[in-house]
Design an enzyme around this catalytic site. Sequence first.
Site, PDB file in Angstrom:
ATOM      1  N   GLY A  10       0.791  -1.130   0.335  1.00 46.35           N
ATOM      2  CA  GLY A  10      -0.308  -0.328  -0.302  1.00 46.35           C
ATOM      3  C   GLY A  10       0.868   1.975   0.176  1.00 46.35           C
ATOM      4  O   GLY A  10       2.196   1.330   0.094  1.00 46.35           O
ATOM      5  N   LEU A  12       1.510   3.796   2.646  1.00 45.23           N
ATOM      6  CA  LEU A  12       2.335   3.868   3.539  1.00 45.23           C
ATOM      7  C   LEU A  12       3.240   2.084   3.577  1.00 45.23           C
ATOM      8  O   LEU A  12       4.963   2.543   4.043  1.00 45.23           O
ATOM      9  CB  LEU A  12       1.598   4.020   5.168  1.00 45.23           C
ATOM     10  N   ILE A  41      -6.481  -9.798   6.442  1.00 46.28           N
ATOM     11  CA  ILE A  41      -7.772  -9.075   7.079  1.00 46.28           C
ATOM     12  C   ILE A  41      -8.612  -9.977   7.405  1.00 46.28           C
ATOM     13  O   ILE A  41      -9.570  -9.219   8.503  1.00 46.28           O
ATOM     14  CB  ILE A  41      -6.825  -8.002   7.246  1.00 46.28           C
ATOM     15  N   THR A  66      -9.201   0.773   3.158  1.00 50.74           N
ATOM     16  CA  THR A  66      -9.159   2.306   3.129  1.00 50.74           C
ATOM     17  C   THR A  66     -10.368   3.078   2.636  1.00 50.74           C
ATOM     18  O   THR A  66      -9.876   4.364   2.395  1.00 50.74           O
ATOM     19  CB  THR A  66      -7.469   2.587   2.807  1.00 50.74           C
ATOM     20  N   THR A 105      -5.749   7.042  12.007  1.00 53.25           N
ATOM     21  CA  THR A 105      -6.641   8.564  11.646  1.00 53.25           C
ATOM     22  C   THR A 105      -6.872   8.972  12.067  1.00 53.25           C
ATOM     23  O   THR A 105      -7.803   9.453  13.502  1.00 53.25           O
ATOM     24  CB  THR A 105      -7.454   7.579  10.481  1.00 53.25           C
ATOM     25  N   TYR A 131     -15.883   3.877   8.549  1.00 50.49           N
ATOM     26  CA  TYR A 131     -14.778   4.286   8.446  1.00 50.49           C
ATOM     27  C   TYR A 131     -14.489   4.640   9.780  1.00 50.49           C
ATOM     28  O   TYR A 131     -13.089   3.841  10.443  1.00 50.49           O
ATOM     29  CB  TYR A 131     -13.873   4.691   6.930  1.00 50.49           C
ATOM     30  N   LYS A 135     -11.755   1.923  12.145  1.00 54.10           N
ATOM     31  CA  LYS A 135     -10.397   2.512  13.340  1.00 54.10           C
ATOM     32  C   LYS A 135     -10.379   2.624  14.544  1.00 54.10           C
ATOM     33  O   LYS A 135      -9.078   1.546  15.187  1.00 54.10           O
ATOM     34  CB  LYS A 135      -9.694   3.267  12.289  1.00 54.10           C
ATOM     35  N   TRP A 190      -4.735  12.508   5.831  1.00 53.06           N
ATOM     36  CA  TRP A 190      -4.020  13.497   4.054  1.00 53.06           C
ATOM     37  C   TRP A 190      -3.329  12.558   4.011  1.00 53.06           C
ATOM     38  O   TRP A 190      -2.250  13.380   2.864  1.00 53.06           O
ATOM     39  CB  TRP A 190      -4.323  14.380   4.459  1.00 53.06           C
TER      40      TRP A 190
HETATM   41  N1  LIG Z   1      -5.159   6.936   2.936  1.00 53.95           N
HETATM   42  C1  LIG Z   1      -5.164   7.754   3.873  1.00 53.95           C
HETATM   43  O1  LIG Z   1      -5.733   9.312   4.109  1.00 53.95           O
HETATM   44  C2  LIG Z   1      -5.781   8.050   5.821  1.00 53.95           C
HETATM   45  C3  LIG Z   1      -5.381   8.714   6.508  1.00 53.95           C
HETATM   46  C4  LIG Z   1      -5.179   8.964   7.347  1.00 53.95           C
HETATM   47  C5  LIG Z   1      -4.624   7.564   8.044  1.00 53.95           C
HETATM   48  N2  LIG Z   1      -4.312   6.622   6.821  1.00 53.95           N
HETATM   49  C6  LIG Z   1      -3.985   4.924   7.504  1.00 53.95           C
HETATM   50  O2  LIG Z   1      -2.898   4.741   7.208  1.00 53.95           O
HETATM   51  C7  LIG Z   1      -2.809   3.368   6.990  1.00 53.95           C
HETATM   52  C8  LIG Z   1      -1.857   2.654   5.778  1.00 53.95           C
HETATM   53  O3  LIG Z   1      -2.983   3.720   4.723  1.00 53.95           O
HETATM   54  P1  LIG Z   1      -2.197   3.774   3.015  1.00 53.95           P
HETATM   55  O4  LIG Z   1      -3.380   4.864   2.574  1.00 53.95           O
HETATM   56  O5  LIG Z   1      -1.203   3.028   2.449  1.00 53.95           O
HETATM   57  O6  LIG Z   1      -3.858   2.918   2.729  1.00 53.95           O
HETATM   58  P2  LIG Z   1      -3.510   1.842   0.959  1.00 53.95           P
HETATM   59  O7  LIG Z   1      -2.706   2.242   0.294  1.00 53.95           O
HETATM   60  O8  LIG Z   1      -5.442   1.614   0.738  1.00 53.95           O
HETATM   61  O9  LIG Z   1      -3.172   0.469   1.450  1.00 53.95           O
HETATM   62  C9  LIG Z   1      -4.000  -0.424   2.163  1.00 53.95           C
HETATM   63  C10 LIG Z   1      -3.490  -1.580   2.540  1.00 53.95           C
HETATM   64  O10 LIG Z   1      -3.621  -2.551   3.466  1.00 53.95           O
HETATM   65  C11 LIG Z   1      -3.864  -3.859   2.123  1.00 53.95           C
HETATM   66  N3  LIG Z   1      -5.112  -4.715   2.418  1.00 53.95           N
HETATM   67  C12 LIG Z   1      -6.389  -4.449   1.873  1.00 53.95           C
HETATM   68  N4  LIG Z   1      -6.898  -5.659   2.330  1.00 53.95           N
HETATM   69  C13 LIG Z   1      -6.447  -6.377   3.006  1.00 53.95           C
HETATM   70  C14 LIG Z   1      -6.520  -7.735   2.923  1.00 53.95           C
HETATM   71  N5  LIG Z   1      -8.181  -8.086   2.925  1.00 53.95           N
HETATM   72  N6  LIG Z   1      -5.820  -8.131   3.523  1.00 53.95           N
HETATM   73  C15 LIG Z   1      -4.921  -8.096   3.475  1.00 53.95           C
HETATM   74  N7  LIG Z   1      -3.797  -6.112   2.870  1.00 53.95           N
HETATM   75  C16 LIG Z   1      -5.367  -5.785   3.105  1.00 53.95           C
HETATM   76  C17 LIG Z   1      -4.052  -3.278   0.706  1.00 53.95           C
HETATM   77  O11 LIG Z   1      -2.935  -4.429  -0.381  1.00 53.95           O
HETATM   78  P3  LIG Z   1      -3.437  -4.600  -1.633  1.00 53.95           P
HETATM   79  O12 LIG Z   1      -2.230  -3.538  -1.857  1.00 53.95           O
HETATM   80  O13 LIG Z   1      -3.138  -6.311  -1.863  1.00 53.95           O
HETATM   81  O14 LIG Z   1      -4.581  -4.039  -1.997  1.00 53.95           O
HETATM   82  C18 LIG Z   1      -2.453  -2.620   0.969  1.00 53.95           C
HETATM   83  O15 LIG Z   1      -1.491  -3.210   1.050  1.00 53.95           O
HETATM   84  C19 LIG Z   1      -4.229   2.894   6.878  1.00 53.95           C
HETATM   85  O16 LIG Z   1      -4.216   2.377   8.751  1.00 53.95           O
HETATM   86  C20 LIG Z   1      -5.112   4.137   6.753  1.00 53.95           C
HETATM   87  O17 LIG Z   1      -6.145   3.702   7.625  1.00 53.95           O
HETATM   88  C21 LIG Z   1      -4.666   6.270   5.647  1.00 53.95           C
END
Ligand SMILES: NC(=O)c1ccc[n+]([C@@H]2O[C@H](COP(=O)([O-])OP(=O)(O)OC[C@H]3O[C@@H](n4cnc5c(N)ncnc54)[C@H](OP(=O)(O)O)[C@@H]3O)[C@@H](O)[C@H]2O)c1
Length: 331
Positions: A10, A12, A41, A66, A105, A131, A135, A190
């Site tokens: 993903g 991060l 998950i 996410t 988040t 969401y 979380k 963000w």
């Molecule tokens: N994006 C934002 O703006 C934001 C803001 C605040 C907090 N966060 C938090 O930061 C963290 C990272 O977010 P991100 O933006 O990096 O999210 P992301 O790019 O959507 O990455 C999420 C990851 O979770 C994996 N995932 C999803 N479903 C899954 C499953 N069934 N089994 C195993 N892995 C699974 C995805 O795997 P695949 O690569 O295989 O799909 C991906 O690697 C999360 O905890 C999110 O809640 C994000």
Amino acid sequence: MRVAVTGAGGRLGRALMTALQEAPFTGPLGPLAWSRPTYDIDDPEAAARCIRQAAPEVVVHAAAWTDVDGCAREPERAMRRNAMAVAELAEACVRAGADLVLISTNEVFDGRRTDGRGYAPEDRPRPGNPYGASKLAGETAAQAAFLRHGGLIDGLGAVGPLGPASTPATGASSAPIPAAPQLAIVRTAWLYGPPGNDFPARILAAADRARASGEPLRVVGDEIGSPTFAPDLAEGILELLAAGMFAGVHHIVNSGSVSRAGWARHVLAATGVEVPIVEIPLATWTRPSVPPAWAVLAPTLPPSGEHLRPWQAAFADYAPLLRRERAANGR
Ligand SMILES: NC(=O)c1ccc[n+]([C@@H]2O[C@H](COP(=O)([O-])OP(=O)(O)OC[C@H]3O[C@@H](n4cnc5c(N)ncnc54)[C@H](OP(=O)(O)O)[C@@H]3O)[C@@H](O)[C@H]2O)c1
């Protein structure tokens, strides 16, 4: 230090893997990437199996569902993925004596705050959408598991049976006494960065469509947050790991804040795209998940004493990549 990263593919997760590969404390084998199908998950057994097989010392849990609108449409699935999966992982970590860094988040807060202050760890979370609720349930479940099994959930030293003063479970007097495993909750907001499909990429695509149709670009003007560059967040997390003591709730975001419309203007200016922007109220932008209008987190003080750089400085490192991509696509 043997560090495993869930969701390693993903946004991060990738930044964490890159940073950990270069970190002096990860050793020659580097970090462990836990992605599907190894770690899923949706599989209640996955966490315990992965911990048993790989015996990491630290797990950074970046995997999550996410898709905020998906979570709003299917709140039960959101709870499974963002809360129950975390409960299983936390239980497996603390039982094995492994630390857990749980990524969370700003959406654990409803964003209705109007006093201009960012949300601090001491503020009471109250999610405004499914969401955020899922979380927050993950945070609470992880804390409960660590408390139940004597882990550390804050910097105050609530050392339990696995703590420095306890007898090793094996009874072998020469065995090193494990420190109590620590739980860190890292809230951010963000997030953007490679591999794209983030706010900057989506706003550029929308700007291209607006220009083609001769319309202005409509962007929400009253939703405020701190754009946070994933590689900067990864460095912030590594700083916690390197410091060794990291139990507790941390808010890690790039410094400063801006509205969605201001952020969009900044992205367009940095990439040389000229499209007029019309600001619209958040209330008129209807979607299944209602985002918090005030998405600002007060950053917690990192071990170095230095907060992450201002969001504009971080974006200056990302803009050349966006410009190159646009040039390669003939835009
Ligand atoms: N994006 C934002 O703006 C934001 C803001 C605040 C907090 N966060 C938090 O930061 C963290 C990272 O977010 P991100 O933006 O990096 O999210 P992301 O790019 O959507 O990455 C999420 C990851 O979770 C994996 N995932 C999803 N479903 C899954 C499953 N069934 N089994 C195993 N892995 C699974 C995805 O795997 P695949 O690569 O295989 O799909 C991906 O690697 C999360 O905890 C999110 O809640 C994000």
